[in-house]
Design an enzyme around this catalytic site. Sequence first.
Site, PDB file in Angstrom:
ATOM      1  N   GLU B  64       0.864  -1.313  -0.152  1.00 16.10           N
ATOM      2  CA  GLU B  64      -0.402   0.065   0.100  1.00 16.10           C
ATOM      3  C   GLU B  64       0.836   1.166   0.454  1.00 16.10           C
ATOM      4  OE1 GLU B  64      -0.169  -2.589   2.250  1.00 16.10           O
ATOM      5  OE2 GLU B  64      -2.449  -3.137   1.462  1.00 16.10           O
ATOM      6  N   HIS B 133     -10.676  -3.862   9.771  1.00 17.49           N
ATOM      7  CA  HIS B 133     -11.764  -4.022   8.691  1.00 17.49           C
ATOM      8  C   HIS B 133     -12.663  -3.401   8.446  1.00 17.49           C
ATOM      9  CE1 HIS B 133      -8.341  -7.319   7.637  1.00 17.49           C
ATOM     10  NE2 HIS B 133      -8.856  -7.013   6.048  1.00 17.49           N
TER      11      HIS B 133
END
Lengths: 343, 332
Positions: B64, B133
């Site tokens: 990322e 998440h």
Amino acid sequence: MATAGKAVVAQQQTNLPFAYRQYSAAELKEALRKMYLIRRFEEGAEDAYMRGLIHGTMHLSIGQEASAVGICMPLSEDDQITSTHRGHGHCIAKGADVKRMFAEFFGKTTGYCKGRGGSMHIADVAKGNLGANGIVAGGIPIAVGAALSAKKLRTGKVVVSFFGDGANNEGAFHEALNMASIWSLPVVFVCENNGYGMSTSIERSTAVRSVADRAAAYGMPGVVVDGNNFSAVAEASQAALARARRGEGPTLIESKTYRYRGHSKSDRNRYRTKEEIEDWMTNRDPIALFEAELVELGIIDQAGIEAVREAVRKEIVEGIEFAKESPMPDMADRERYVYTEAA
Amino acid sequence: MDASVRELSYAQAIQEAMALAMEADERVFLMGEDIGVYGGAFQVTGDLVERFGPDRVMDTPISELGGAGIAVGAAMTGLLPIFEFQFSDFATLAMEQIVNQAAKMRYMLGGEVSVPVVMRFPAGSGTGAAAQHSQSLEAWLGHVPGLKVIQPATPYDAKGMLLAAIADPDPVMIFEHKLLYKMKGPVPEGHYTVPIGKAEVRREGRDLTIVATSIMVHKALEAAAALQGEGIDVEVVDLRTVRPMDKATIIASVKKTSRLLCVYEAVKTLGIGAEVSAMVAESEAFDYLDAPIGRLGGAETPIPYNPELEKATVPQVPDILAAARDLVKGRS
């Protein structure tokens, strides 16, 4: 490869170092001038800092000039670089005007960043310098992104990402090298290993003997070069650029060098010895070594060297004067450049 | 309904915006994890790789920080990348590039570059994916000058705001609530934009202003419909953009209703509700207030796994009903 018809100093078949087979006397003298210019610029900036004319901090690359100039020597003006907190040399090597650099350090509107960036964010976008960076390894993924643009837009540009040995233990370094390799992007990673990330030596910070060894993990060539030898650096840069331009992907060059000054203005140099510093300054100074070679090969004489030095001194004095006389930013403009203004 | 307006899901609307932008401008491309043949973790990119090929729908490794940085560098040098984070939580892995580089590059370089990158963040709870998440981190990024942060709540806005984001010269962060992806709504064909920085009054009312974000807009509208039967007339303002915030629409609404309730899913403390409340308290609307300002936000805990605990962690319709009644009960 030498430009057709160019009067290089020596022919290919000689065993002289690369630079003398590749470049004309005028080009080599220009490289020497740039190395002087970097050193005098940084000495001038340091002096201005001591006298309170420049605030904040700065990270000087004195001792690393052959690395910056050697790497940039084969770059075209269209090629791009990303640089580091120790980035004055890269900026000058890529063609920046020291007037506008001094003006930036003085916080003036005529500076490259209009006084918003200072030493740590010095940039010269028009000459392909996408900027120094205050975050160690911060510029590496950005360089890979610029290389992705070059590939997708078919500009033919190559991007060089300069960083220090400290950056080789940041995640961004590893992620960026991996992606540059899987996508075969036209980028050259240049680790200027000056032995210390602030105070922590490469031996204490890094599990491999050479930063270049890490290239193997990302499927690219890893090249170690004497960063104080102008010709060796230029040769490594030329080979990596050629590979990138052929579409064969990135190279990791480790340019082994040394910084004479401390990490920044707060450094007390307690992590290395005076003897070590003096040894590098006396025996391995990149400018002295290059100068001696040029004299030995008859490319320049003592009078020529003096002329270059004098021209550089004048340029530095004029640059500082320009910075002093330039206007300060208007406080009413303090929110400018945060967002792009509507056209 | 106009023939050119179809019912599309929120995810389809986003996909259509990306496809239109890629058709119109070859500088536009997508980067992200598993956005190619997999179609994205939430099937937002779907089959775009078949239409545009792997060079324009680029699968990245699970990197990322590097991926976001490459998008920033590409945006600085002539491309228009749309970078998909698989989950908004993974912004934490890329904060360096988002906060230090994308947001500040133009400023640090004195306006010499711009960074026209779009980053997409599937956000929010309600999927049973637990603490790593399910977060709502839009206020984190909303705190950073140089970024624009948007939270479209409807398929129409998702398409129009994404197209506005792609056309925007500065970095735009889009937070997409995962529970909205399947929500359907009218979406016109073709290109249109919904401006960044403009809130939308979703329902007019006289008694109470609810400023809500993302999925909470729909919960607030549901609550407002129920409250109508009790004689409480609620105005619902969909904030739509976190930064730059549309102060004028909120101030005008509060001056009309004299009461304010902020409803958002992110952790309540130091969140968007605090900013909206303080902004109103500093404005001329303060003198119009007939009740304390109310805030409903996420609990001061991570998002839990257990579905009942998970629901209890973020505002639900009954919470909004109770808060609204409480604020309005003493009205003259």
